[in-house]
Design a protein around this motif. Sequence first.
Motif: not given
Length: 369
Positions: A88-99, A327-339
Motif C-alpha cells: 500500500l503506497v499513499p501518494t501525494c506528490g512525485s516521489f511517493s508516486e515514484r515509489h 550567486d544564489y540558486v533556488f528551485s522552480n516547481g517540480y516538473g511541468s505540473q508545478l514548474g
Amino acid sequence: MEKREYTDDYPEKTLYIPGPTEVREDVVAEMAQPMFGHRMDRMTDLYTTIVEDTKEFLGTDNEVVVLTASGTEFWEASTLNLVDENILVPTCGSFSERHANVAERLGKDVDRLEYEWGEAIKPEDIRAELEESDKHYDVVAAVMNESSTGVRNPIEEIGDVVAEYPDTYFVVDAVSALGGDHVDIDAHDIDVIFASTQKAFAMPPGLAVCVVSDEAYEREVGKDSASWYGGFQRTIDYYERKGQTHSTPAIPVMLAYRKQMKYMLDEGHQSRSDRHLEMAEYTREWAHDHFDMFPEAGYESQTVSCIENTQGIDVAATIEQVSDEYDYVFSNGYGSQLGEQTFRIGHMGEHDRDSIEKLTDAIEDVAGL
C-alpha cells in the motif's frame, strides 16, 4: 547529446535547492585523503565509526546500513526484501508516486491511496484501508518529506497505526528530511527508514543511509528472495562479521561522512531539528507576506518550502537572475505540473535563518516585491 566539456571554471553558487546542499569546506577536504583498501583495518575503523555515530545521532537501537548509492536504492531494496505480493503506497506528490512505480516495476501488486498534490497523508485513511481491504498488505510505504510539494507527512502517527498490524511493515522514504527533522524511529515502530547524504545530512552525494528494525531483518531472512546489493541480511551480517561493506564503497565520501557526522553529533538530533524548524518558520512567514504556501496548512516541510506563485512572477527568469546577480540558486516547481505555479527553497543542512534571509532578500530585489 553532444559532449559539453567540463572546464572547471564555473562561478561558485550557494545552493538553496532541495539537494545537493552546501557542504563544509573541511568536510569536502576529507575526500582528498590518500586512497586505501576497502578490506584494510583502516576501512573497518572508518565504517564502524560512521555506522555507530549514525545510530547515536538518530537515537536508535535498530541496525544502520550505509551503502554507496542514492537513497533510491532503498525504494527498490525494501520492496524486494519485504514484499511478497501486496504493498500500500499513499501518494501525494512525485516521489511517493515514484515509489509506487518502482514497486510495480518489481512485479508487486500496488494499491495507491491517492491525495491531491499539496495534501498530506492522513493516518485515519491508512487505518481504514488496512481494516477494509480484502488484501493483506506486506508493507505500507510512505514518504516523510514530499519535496515536490513541500508536504511533511505525519509518519509518526502513521507508524503508530501500522504497528497495530504486526504482519505489515512500515517503510519510510525520508530522503530529504532525515538529519534535519527529528523523528523517533524506534518509538513509532518504523521498520525501514532511509535517506541520502546530500540532503539534510549536508554531505556530498553518493551514500544512502538506511535504518532497519529487527523485525524487518527477520522478515527478509524468512523470504525466498531479496535484494542482493541492498539486502538487509547481506549488509548487516557482513557488518557484524567484518565491520565493512560487502562491496567496494565510495571511500572518499565515507571519509567526508565521518567528519560531518561529528559536527552533527556535536549539534545533536533535536537541536539540529530545531534549527531547521526556525528556518522553515521564517520562510513560511516570508511566503505568506509575499505569496502563499502550497502545501496543506499544518503539514509544511521542515526542510523544503514549496511556495505558491500567487503573484505570477516569471519563476524561471527570477531564478536565473538571482543566480547571475547574487550567486544564489533556488528551485522552480517540480516538473511541468508545478514548474511556474510554485518555487521551492531548500533550507536544510548547514544553512541557518540568516543565510535564508539573504536569499529571500535577493528574491525580493529581483522580483520587485
